[in-house]
Scaffold this active site. Structure first.
Site, PDB file in Angstrom:
ATOM      1  CG  LEU A  64     100.842  91.633  97.682  1.00 45.47           C
ATOM      2  CD1 LEU A  64     101.712  92.501  98.588  1.00 45.47           C
ATOM      3  CD2 LEU A  64      99.366  92.004  97.865  1.00 45.47           C
ATOM      4  NE  ARG A  65      98.424  87.615  90.448  1.00 49.25           N
ATOM      5  CZ  ARG A  65      98.571  86.346  90.784  1.00 49.25           C
ATOM      6  NH1 ARG A  65      99.755  85.862  91.099  1.00 49.25           N
ATOM      7  NH2 ARG A  65      97.531  85.529  90.804  1.00 49.25           N
ATOM      8  CG  ASN A  95     103.389  83.369  91.785  1.00 47.93           C
ATOM      9  OD1 ASN A  95     103.217  84.258  92.626  1.00 47.93           O
ATOM     10  ND2 ASN A  95     102.397  82.656  91.301  1.00 47.93           N
ATOM     11  CG  ASP A 155     101.909  79.202  95.903  1.00 41.10           C
ATOM     12  OD1 ASP A 155     101.457  78.078  96.148  1.00 41.10           O
ATOM     13  OD2 ASP A 155     101.226  80.133  95.432  1.00 41.10           O
ATOM     14  CG  HIS A 182     101.823  74.759  94.644  1.00 38.29           C
ATOM     15  ND1 HIS A 182     100.831  75.673  94.373  1.00 38.29           N
ATOM     16  CD2 HIS A 182     101.632  73.738  93.786  1.00 38.29           C
ATOM     17  CE1 HIS A 182     100.079  75.211  93.387  1.00 38.29           C
ATOM     18  NE2 HIS A 182     100.536  74.040  93.014  1.00 38.29           N
ATOM     19  CG  ASP A 308      96.452  80.677  96.812  1.00 39.80           C
ATOM     20  OD1 ASP A 308      97.211  81.520  96.283  1.00 39.80           O
ATOM     21  OD2 ASP A 308      96.278  79.540  96.331  1.00 39.80           O
ATOM     22  CG  HIS A 312      94.337  85.548  87.885  1.00 35.53           C
ATOM     23  ND1 HIS A 312      95.668  85.496  87.532  1.00 35.53           N
ATOM     24  CD2 HIS A 312      94.125  84.488  88.705  1.00 35.53           C
ATOM     25  CE1 HIS A 312      96.236  84.446  88.105  1.00 35.53           C
ATOM     26  NE2 HIS A 312      95.322  83.825  88.842  1.00 35.53           N
ATOM     27  N   PRO A 326      94.169  80.011  87.205  1.00 38.33           N
ATOM     28  CG  PRO A 326      95.706  78.528  88.173  1.00 38.33           C
ATOM     29  CD  PRO A 326      95.482  79.386  86.952  1.00 38.33           C
TER      30      PRO A 326
HETATM   31  O1  DOR Z   1      95.084  79.253  92.254  1.00 37.78           O
HETATM   32  C1  DOR Z   1      96.247  79.573  92.371  1.00 37.78           C
HETATM   33  N1  DOR Z   1      96.695  80.769  91.960  1.00 37.78           N
HETATM   34  N2  DOR Z   1      97.092  78.705  92.920  1.00 37.78           N
HETATM   35  C2  DOR Z   1      98.421  78.919  92.916  1.00 37.78           C
HETATM   36  O2  DOR Z   1      99.140  78.088  93.404  1.00 37.78           O
HETATM   37  C3  DOR Z   1      98.989  80.131  92.319  1.00 37.78           C
HETATM   38  C4  DOR Z   1      98.004  81.216  92.265  1.00 37.78           C
HETATM   39  C5  DOR Z   1      98.401  82.342  91.349  1.00 37.78           C
HETATM   40  O3  DOR Z   1      99.550  82.797  91.382  1.00 37.78           O
HETATM   41  O4  DOR Z   1      97.536  82.815  90.602  1.00 37.78           O
HETATM   42 ZN    ZN Z   2      99.883  77.404  95.409  1.00 37.51          ZN
END
Ligand code: DOR
Ligand code: ZN
Length: 433
Positions: A64-65, A95, A155, A182, A308, A312, A326
């Site tokens: 959720l950032r 994270n 993760d 992870h 997941d 971004h 990613p």
């Molecule tokens: O693709 C991913 N994005 N894999 C991850 O393990 C973390 C995630 C992210 O936080 O952007």
């Molecule tokens: Zn992950």
């Protein structure tokens, strides 16, 4: 509280259509010929002929950032995406910036989720301080905080040190929580950009070998068995991992696993476009892997689907492949991708969808009020799905701030027409209520 009457839906897509009256947050009556007049005056009626009623979905793996990257997603916008996708509970990964490795941050995330009120937001706590993989975070304090953290994960990164992973698993048993790994041996993925195989060789990308995932999953299954602990494997992506999971489950290891919608549908064939929209970690694998993942999910070797959901910001995704972050959006498209890959193919019926998107994730995440049977007296956490409708994905129209969906322009089956959280409609006909 307003009552809700859902008319003419099939529970789990089975049997004859029924009416479901929701009062005081529970399924008060299930039967035929229930009329709004029998309920409170302000009853909201949903005409649901031809639709499938399921328990609300539970996502064990959402980014959720917030705090830190509110330019990509916030708890409010991510909750909206979840409600529109049929979710009634999500687990928000740790994270963030600052990292959710202490009671202050997890309580903040939990409280903000409650304020928004569209979906139950359960913060995941970090396993190690700052996700650095060096020192265990205070798991006990987070487990006993207001947020009552039930799932811990670094993760984005792997808890690579086997001794630290062993200790985390040992502590988890006393706290009755689960460690979600992870699985990525970092020494094997230095500089990795794509699945190691024919495609990566042809395109000149440094490869991310299947064995980097499988070696950690095998190791952690051994450690979990030894500790008598519960292990959850995040985003399984390889055929070999499904073999290891089957072996570990057969010998009584308390291991559960999730697969993402994108690993069920997409493959590394997509990489030839060089479009970083397809960059994700773990990477898209081969068609053979995807086929094994679908079979393992149908069989129960993989327990559930988790999105997941990884929003971004444009500048982090719309750049050259090696610099791009990613991750892909997932909350609003998950049901449709499961319909496409599992229901249309006959691998799962709608009861099976309830199992992998609601019941099993609620059990793994220890949420007693979600993933419940559709029966009188049960909490009204529901997703209503039109199985015959289709829609076209447009990133700009999704509720997330970021627009990084790999399904742009695709026509997909299965539309979530309403989501109900504790008796309150949170989304209806594609709109937040
Ligand atoms: O693709 C991913 N994005 N894999 C991850 O393990 C973390 C995630 C992210 O936080 O952007
Ligand atoms: Zn992950």
């Amino acid at each position: 509280m307003t009552a809700v009457l859902i008319k003419g839906a099939k529970l789990y897509g089975e049997g004859d259509p029924v009416d479901v009256l929701i009062e005081n947050g529970v399924l008060a009556r299930i039967g035929t010929g229930i009329e709004a007049a029998e309920a409170a005056e302000d009853t909201e009626v949903i005409e649901a002929a031809g639709q499938v009623l399921l328990p609300g979905f539970v996502d064990l793996h959402t980014h959720l950032r917030e705090p830190g990257r509110e330019d990509a997603e916030t708890i409010a916008t991510g909750s909206a995406a979840a409600a529109l996708g049929g979710y009634t509970a999500v687990f928000a990964m740790a994270n963030t910036d600052p990292v959710a490795d202490n009671a202050v941050i997890v309580d903040h995330v939990w409280r903000r989720g409650q304020e928004v009120g569209l979906v139950d937001v359960h913060p995941v706590g970090a396993v190690t301080v700052g996700l650095k993989g060096e020192k265990l975070a205070e798991l006990g304090t987070m487990a006993k905080s207001r947020a009552r953290v039930r799932v811990f994960s670094d993760d984005g990164l792997c808890v690579a040190d086997p001794l630290l992973m062993r200790r985390a698993l040992e502590y988890s048993t006393a706290l009755d929580v689960v460690i979600a790994q992870h699985a990525e041996e970092p020494r094997l993925t230095v500089g990795a950009q794509a699945h190691e195989g024919e495609q990566s060789a042809r395109l000149g990308y440094t490869g991310w070998p299947a064995s980097a995932e499988e070696s950690i999953v095998a190791r952690d299954c051994l450690l979990a068995k030894h500790a008598g602990a519960r292990l959850h494997v995040c985003h399984v992506s390889t055929s070999g991992t499904t073999d290891i999971l089957r072996w570990a489950k057969d010998r009584g290891t308390k291991v559960s696993a999730e697969v993402t919608p994108h690993h069920l549908l997409l493959t590394d064939e997509r990489l030839s476009t060089y479009d970083p929209i397809n960059k994700v970690n773990p990477p898209l694998r081969t068609g053979g892997d995807a086929e094994k993942l679908r079979a393992a999910l149908a069989e129960g070797v993989i327990d559930c689907v988790a999105t997941d959901h990884a929003p971004h910001a444009v500048q982090d995704k719309d750049c050259e492949w090696s610099a791009a972050r990613p991750g892909m959006l997932g909350l609003q498209t998950a049901l449709s991708i499961v319909a496409e890959t599992m229901v249309k193919t006959g691998l799962l019926d709608w009861r099976g969808v309830a199992r992998v998107m609601s019941e099993r994730p609620a059990e793994i995440g220890n949420l007693p009020d979600h993933g419940r049977p559709l029966a009188e007296g049960e909490p009204a956490n529901l997703a209503l799905v039109d199985p015959d409708a289709e829609w076209t994905v447009r990133g700009a129209e999704l509720a997330s701030i970021a627009g990084n969906t790999p399904y742009e322009g695709m026509r997909l089956p299965g539309v979530v027409t309403a989501t109900v959280l504790r008796g309150r409609i949170t989304s209806r006909e594609g709109k937040i209520q």
